[in-house]
Design a protein around this motif. Structure first.
Motif: not given
Length: 254
Positions: A138-140, A147-148
């Motif tokens: 789940y990166p910024q 989103q993922t």
């Protein structure tokens, strides 16, 4: 042998996935691949000028095609819960002979709720399987970026039944929606023509018996039990119209 060869293909169930589009790729492609999907329905926002999922949709379709998985894009307003429920319900009905898997992780929260509610409408849910694809990373992200990434696990979700009106009440609800507003007399005539009520009285008591049957079998359940219609007296006539709850229900139930 010829009989077996003829019958066997008809017994094979396809694995059909339904996945709302958003800013996800892996959470659609990886579950479909792992679960050996034959077909994936992609729910796209019906307002193309607002839809930003285009680049993701193209990548998803390309990746699924490489896996020999058929894709079909279906348009629905991503902000309208009841439109989503209706669209998903119709896909399930079309694919009723197959195993159906609903991805509640790939779109918005409204998509997730709509998919789950669509599952709950059906009495027989043995071949309907909602699931949640848990992402690995789940990166910024910013704006419309992906989103993922990856899928850590796929969680099967339970389904519960939503109680719905019987078919005759649903037909009556659709009739009120179509007319917008109608008198009790019109309602009785239309309900009789559609075989929603039956009257066995003699001619001299026919009208009275028909109104009694309409009240008992249609109006009272829809008004008191479900809260889908209201009866308003204007002058000598009684008018039947949908309540707000009836308007919502009529979008996806009939």
């Amino acid at each position: 042998m010829h009989t077996v060869d003829t019958i066997m293909p008809e017994m094979i169930k396809l694995r059909v996935h339904i996945a709302p589009l958003g800013y996800e790729i892996d959470r659609i492609v990886i579950p479909a691949t792992r679960m050996k999907a034959d077909k994936v329905y992609l729910l796209r926002h019906d307002n193309y000028s607002e839809d930003k999922s285009g680049p993701y949709r193209e990548k998803i379709i390309k990746k699924l095609n490489k896996k020999n998985i058929e894709t079909k894009v279906v348009d629905v307003n991503r902000y309208r819960l009841f439109a989503i429920i209706k669209t998903v319900k119709e896909i399930i009905q079309d694919e009723r002979e197959n195993d159906i898997y609903l991805n509640v992780a790939s779109g918005s929260k409204i998509h997730a709720v709509g998919c789950m509610m669509a599952c709950m409408i059906f009495d027989d849910r043995t071949n309907i399987h909602p699931y949640y694809a848990q992402a690995k990373e789940y990166p910024q992200y910013k704006g419309s970026e992906q989103q993922t990434f990856g899928v850590e696990d796929i969680h099967q979700l339970p389904t519960y039944q939503i109680r719905t009106p019987n078919p005759k009440l649903l037909s009556a609800l659709a009739l009120v929606k179509k007319k917008g507003k109608l008198t009790k007399k019109e309602f009785a005539e239309d309900a009789t023509n559609l075989d929603l009520i039956s009257v066995g009285a003699r001619d001299e008591n026919y009208e009275q018996a028909r109104f009694a049957s309409l009240d008992k079998n249609i109006i009272q359940p829809l008004e008191n039990e479900w809260g889908f219609i209201e009866v308003e007296k204007i002058g000598r006539n009684r008018w039947i119209k949908l309540t707000k709850e009836g308007e919502y229900a009529s979008e996806f139930l009939p």
